[in-house]
Design an enzyme around this catalytic site. Structure first.
Site, PDB file in Angstrom:
ATOM      1  N   ASN A 173     -15.358 -27.459 -25.937  1.00 40.39           N
ATOM      2  CA  ASN A 173     -16.765 -27.825 -25.699  1.00 40.39           C
ATOM      3  C   ASN A 173     -17.381 -28.309 -27.012  1.00 40.39           C
ATOM      4  O   ASN A 173     -17.190 -27.685 -28.059  1.00 40.39           O
ATOM      5  CB  ASN A 173     -17.549 -26.592 -25.227  1.00 40.39           C
ATOM      6  N   GLU A 174     -18.099 -29.395 -26.951  1.00 41.97           N
ATOM      7  CA  GLU A 174     -18.808 -29.920 -28.131  1.00 41.97           C
ATOM      8  C   GLU A 174     -17.932 -29.805 -29.382  1.00 41.97           C
ATOM      9  O   GLU A 174     -18.363 -29.269 -30.419  1.00 41.97           O
ATOM     10  CB  GLU A 174     -20.169 -29.224 -28.312  1.00 41.97           C
ATOM     11  N   TYR A 240     -29.825 -33.333 -23.740  1.00 40.90           N
ATOM     12  CA  TYR A 240     -30.976 -32.473 -23.451  1.00 40.90           C
ATOM     13  C   TYR A 240     -32.267 -33.257 -23.653  1.00 40.90           C
ATOM     14  O   TYR A 240     -32.377 -34.066 -24.581  1.00 40.90           O
ATOM     15  CB  TYR A 240     -30.981 -31.257 -24.383  1.00 40.90           C
ATOM     16  N   GLU A 297     -23.817 -30.576 -19.441  1.00 38.66           N
ATOM     17  CA  GLU A 297     -24.990 -29.894 -20.006  1.00 38.66           C
ATOM     18  C   GLU A 297     -26.135 -30.890 -20.010  1.00 38.66           C
ATOM     19  O   GLU A 297     -26.045 -31.955 -20.634  1.00 38.66           O
ATOM     20  CB  GLU A 297     -24.735 -29.376 -21.422  1.00 38.66           C
ATOM     21  N   GLN A 346     -29.638 -23.710 -18.284  1.00 41.54           N
ATOM     22  CA  GLN A 346     -28.552 -22.905 -17.747  1.00 41.54           C
ATOM     23  C   GLN A 346     -29.084 -22.108 -16.567  1.00 41.54           C
ATOM     24  O   GLN A 346     -30.290 -21.987 -16.402  1.00 41.54           O
ATOM     25  CB  GLN A 346     -28.002 -21.968 -18.808  1.00 41.54           C
TER      26      GLN A 346
HETATM   27  O1  AHR Z   1     -26.829 -24.711 -23.725  1.00 39.09           O
HETATM   28  C1  AHR Z   1     -26.993 -24.262 -25.036  1.00 39.09           C
HETATM   29  C2  AHR Z   1     -25.997 -24.894 -25.991  1.00 39.09           C
HETATM   30  O2  AHR Z   1     -26.249 -26.252 -26.086  1.00 39.09           O
HETATM   31  C3  AHR Z   1     -24.544 -24.824 -25.605  1.00 39.09           C
HETATM   32  O3  AHR Z   1     -23.949 -23.630 -25.968  1.00 39.09           O
HETATM   33  C4  AHR Z   1     -23.946 -25.949 -26.376  1.00 39.09           C
HETATM   34  O4  AHR Z   1     -22.798 -26.476 -25.762  1.00 39.09           O
HETATM   35  C5  AHR Z   1     -25.081 -26.943 -26.498  1.00 39.09           C
HETATM   36  O5  AHR Z   1     -25.262 -27.384 -27.791  1.00 39.09           O
END
Ligand code: AHR
Length: 497
Positions: A173-174, A240, A297, A346
């Site tokens: 992840n990332e 985001y 995400e 989330q």
């Molecule tokens: O969702 C919070 C964080 O955001 C996650 O852990 C990460 O993958 C992203 O940077």
């Protein structure tokens, strides 16, 4: 320009994968512990340690897939710490999120039990950043191997005779950030290596997910697709929506000025450009669109609620979040030829959650209501639409007043989801329903709105923002006229006989 929509009810453009309505749960703040898991001895009503109220709400919303255990936590998580008798499981500090003790009481068996209770697909994210090929390989063996093997034996010793079915498995992840600060070429090579040992056992076929870019890192997408596309089933994208700036001040979840309301909606539309541009890169290496883009995400990210642990990322959820959910889900629907899954961040008590809890109390957020209203699009056929929308704002800040998508289900019912993003006034909209001439059409509708831009639900007033029946429409032949409330999300159901 008037607000007008043409819906070609007999032109379909592909299936809207139900997993676009997916979710994400990380060992972060009060998502897993308190939000989902309270333990068998809790006074909060639970089944084998998992909250009954939360499970019932998520089943009602038809949650199709759940990603776990992270997030950044995934690349620090060692799955063997979370199996066996709970009293002997390792206690550790969750260094990434809030510095609290992680007792590992929620591990592989508990997650798989939760997915079974929710009747949703598990999506497990493996550890590349601080894990080994062997560790990842053994996790898949533990989960899915039916024959005689060390990991299958260990699983049986821990009380689970049968292997589970696991479809979605993420390889890191990332990895451009918290997952190891890697360069894309290096990650692509590691991905090729790790995924080799993510095996298909018996009839369990794993859908392998590669770590994709952060926002507009087109170089990452290019390099990973170029070097590893033939070894993956999907690649991820993270974006985001943040009103302000990630490092100097994201903005508050409530009590924000009007300019922050409109600015945040504008930023939500950026998802359209990101998907379009990343898809163009993917098309070069995968023109037949075999590889899925998983937006695993997404959602709003604000400053935490005053007085809460900054590492817990707890935020309120308003009608602004509902509109952003509507905009984003409409975009994903429209791109269903490439977007095979999306996971809002989330699930409970963290970022843009559908559920908030406080002790034994639980509230459904405005975002929950949007997911519940939009569930009718799951696995339906995307319909061809043409939208003429007024614009809000001006110049570089302009964005469409309306966000729309439409689908047709197996029973032939048509669902149209519409966001009116104007917070000041309601608006009229005309829908030209092509292909329904001569049919008897019945229209039903549901709408979600609020009287303030930060209207939200609280534990004392849990239904302040809740859906209601939408009746402000008239139908003449195949021309449907709507009066949409200000800042509203509306879903129409059309049944033609
Ligand atoms: O969702 C919070 C964080 O955001 C996650 O852990 C990460 O993958 C992203 O940077």
């Amino acid at each position: 320009m008037a607000n007008r929509l043409t819906v070609n009810t007999d032109i379909t453009k592909g299936t809207i994968n139900r997993n676009i309505y997916g979710h994400f749960s990380e060992h972060l703040g009060r998502c897993i512990y308190e939000g989902l898991w309270v333990g068998e001895d809790s006074p909060i009503p639970n089944t084998n340690g998992i909250r009954n109220d939360v499970v019932a709400a998520l089943k009602e919303m038809k949650i199709p897939v759940l990603r776990w255990p992270g997030g950044c936590f995934a690349d620090e998580y060692h799955w063997k710490d979370g199996i066996g008798p709970k009293e002997t499981r390792k206690r550790m500090i969750n260094t990434h999120w809030g510095g609290v003790v992680e007792n590992n009481h929620f591990g592989t068996h508990e997650f798989m039990m939760l997915c079974a209770m929710l009747e949703c697909e598990p999506y497990i994210n493996g550890n590349v950043g601080s894990g080994t090929v062997q560790e990842m390989s053994e996790w898949v063996e533990y989960l899915t191997f039916e024959g005689v093997s060390p990991m299958a034996e260990l699983r049986k010793e821990n009380g689970r005779e049968e292997p589970w079915k696991v479809k979605y498995f993420g390889v890191g992840n990332e990895n451009w950030g918290c997952g190891g600060n890697m360069r894309p070429e290096y990650y692509a090579d590691l991905y090729r290596q790790f995924q080799t040992y993510v095996r298909n056992y018996g009839d369990n076929k794993i859908h392998k997910v590669a770590c994709g870019p952060n926002v507009d890192d087109y170089n990452w997408m290019e390099a990973v697709m170029k070097n590893a596309h033939q070894f993956m089933d999907s690649i991820t994208l993270h974006y985001y929506t943040i009103p302000g700036d990630f490092w100097t001040g994201k903005g508050a979840a409530t009590g924000f000025p009007d300019a922050e309301f409109t600015g945040t909606l504008k930023k939500a539309f950026y998802m359209e450009e990101l998907i379009t541009k990343h898809t163009a890169i993917m098309d070069q290496y995968d023109p037949e669109k075999r590889v899925g883009l998983l937006v695993d995400e997404w959602g709003t990210w604000y400053d935490v609620e005053p007085g809460t642990n900054p590492g817990f990322l707890y935020q309120q959820n308003t009608i602004r979040d509902a509109l952003i959910a509507g905009i984003s889900l409409n975009i994903f629907n429209q791109h269903c030829d490439r977007v095979q899954m999306a996971n809002i961040a989330q699930l409970v008590n963290v970022l843009q959650s559908v559920i908030l809890t406080e002790g034994e109390k639980m509230i459904l957020t405005p975002t929950y209501h949007v997911f519940n209203m939009f569930k009718v699009h799951q696995d339906a056929q995307l319909l061809d639409i043409h939208l003429s929308s007024e614009e809000l704002g001006s110049g570089k800040e302009a964005y469409p007043q309306l966000s729309v998508s439409a689908s047709k289900n197996d029973a032939g019912q048509i669902h149209i989801s519409i966001c009116n993003l104007d917070h000041l006034t309601g608006t009229n909209m005309e829908l030209d329903l092509r292909g329904l001439m001569g049919s008897q059409v019945t229209v039903k509708g549901t709408t979600l709105t609020s009287d303030t831009t930060d209207g939200h639900n609280t534990f004392d007033n849990p239904d302040r923002v809740a859906p209601s029946e939408f009746t402000s429409f008239s139908l003449e032949d195949t021309m449907l006229t709507l009066e949409l409330p200000a800042m509203s999300v509306t879903v129409l159901e059309l049944t033609a006989e």
